[in-house]
Design an enzyme around this catalytic site. Structure first.
Site, PDB file in Angstrom:
ATOM      1  N   ASP A  40      -5.517   0.591   8.530  1.00 26.11           N
ATOM      2  CA  ASP A  40      -5.186   0.447   7.109  1.00 26.11           C
ATOM      3  C   ASP A  40      -5.830  -0.779   6.463  1.00 26.11           C
ATOM      4  OD1 ASP A  40      -3.663   2.689   6.677  1.00 26.11           O
ATOM      5  OD2 ASP A  40      -1.750   1.702   7.125  1.00 26.11           O
ATOM      6  N   LYS A  84       0.869  -1.191   0.000  1.00 24.07           N
ATOM      7  CA  LYS A  84       0.000   0.000   0.000  1.00 24.07           C
ATOM      8  C   LYS A  84       0.896   1.229   0.000  1.00 24.07           C
ATOM      9  CE  LYS A  84      -0.139   2.104   3.443  1.00 24.07           C
ATOM     10  NZ  LYS A  84      -0.034   2.821   4.714  1.00 24.07           N
TER      11      LYS A  84
END
Ligand code: C5P
Length: 297
Positions: free
Chosen positions: A141, A14
């Site tokens: 996240d 990410k």
């Protein structure tokens, strides 16, 4: 769907292309505004039904990663079973290709991949609101990693909104092999909060994309750099590479990325950087527009 009883799935890195810290909640969590994308370099997981549940870990960054119930992968599997009311057990294998504690969401991506795989194996919709709640309870996240496509990220990670169409681009990811603790970086942050940095316009090419990102920043860079000054060297080394349009840190660091227009120039730049800094982890990877499809095994 054809194939075996298990699933092989990727857990891609990410990347926060920009990250503004916009405030702080009463519980101490920071409010963020970020544009998140995923890169074509990933941890790999397989889940195969078994009589007893197990977790094994290998790969370049596998050593030292705890494989007990505290691992986010194991927690994702048990939280899913509890929420979905299933009793299935799985042999889970994780190949850790991404540096841990490095701002690219490795552990979160692994947990999200487990949720996606278990949804596939149990006929559940990974986009359903109960899965988003489950994901958020595992970590701020995890919801964005569960979605796996370019998104604006708000709140502490629970408010996700579609990103405009982004150009094809390549990233060179660099980690100086320094692990950083996310809470420590947030604690080291000082000064005023930022405004959100969202843009609505469709991004034409990489040049315009780099301009838009250059007007934004990662507000955690300065605090991360106080803990790991080498981040300044990484950013300077990326900026000096031919074809690098922008260099920034991702998340709470210490991984940084350079933005490039294409594969060849990114791969050449990565080779130069890796030769100059043999101790650093350097990986060129395309920016992904959608998650890689899981495979039945
Ligand atoms: O949710 P996650 O486990 O990734 O967060 C780790 C820690 O990082 C939190 O306990 C908090 O101290 C800090 N954090 C924060 N604001 C966020 C995300 C994380 O302050 N949005």
């Amino acid at each position: 769907m054809s194939g075996g009883p298990g699933v092989a799935i990727a857990a891609p890195a990410k990347i926060n292309l920009y990250l503004h810290v916009t405030g702080k909640r009463d519980d101490g969590y920071h409010l963020l505004d970020s544009l998140v994308v995923f890169a074509g370099i990933a941890d790999r997981l397989s889940l195969v039904p078994a009589e007893d549940g197990s977790l094994t870990i290998d790969g370049p960054f596998g050593r030292g990663i705890p494989a007990g119930p505290e691992n986010l992968v194991a927690r994702a599997a048990s939280d899913f079973a509890e929420a979905a009311g299933t009793s299935g057990r799985y042999q889970i294998h994780l190949t850790k290709n991404l540096p841990p504690a490095s701002g690219i969401g490795g552990g979160s991506a692994d947990a999200a991949a487990v949720l996606r795989a278990l949804c596939l194996l149990n006929g559940r919709d990974p986009e359903a609101p109960d899965m988003a709640d489950l994901a958020l309870a595992l970590g701020a996240d995890v919801p964005v990693c569960l979605a796996g496509r370019p998104l604006f990220f708000g709140g502490i990670g629970e408010r996700l909104a579609p990103a405009p169409r982004l150009p094809e681009a390549w990233l060179v990811l660099v980690n100086p092999r320094v692990g950083l603790s996310t809470p420590a970086v947030f604690r080291a942050r000082i000064g005023a909060y930022s405004e959100a940095g969202r843009f609505a316009e469709p991004v034409g090419g990489v040049e315009r994309f780099a301009e838009l990102l250059a007007a934004r920043r990662n507000d955690l860079t300065a605090p991360a750099q106080t803990l790991a000054p080498v981040i300044g060297d990484v950013l300077a080394a990326l900026e000096a590479l031919p074809g690098c349009r922008l260099a920034r840190m991702s998340g709470s660091g210490a991984t940084c990325f350079g933005l490039f227009a294409g594969a060849e120039i990114a791969q050449r730049a990565a080779a130069v950087l890796a030769a100059d800094h043999p101790g650093w982890w350097v990986e060129p990877a395309p920016m992904l527009t959608r998650p890689e499809a899981p495979q039945r095994i």
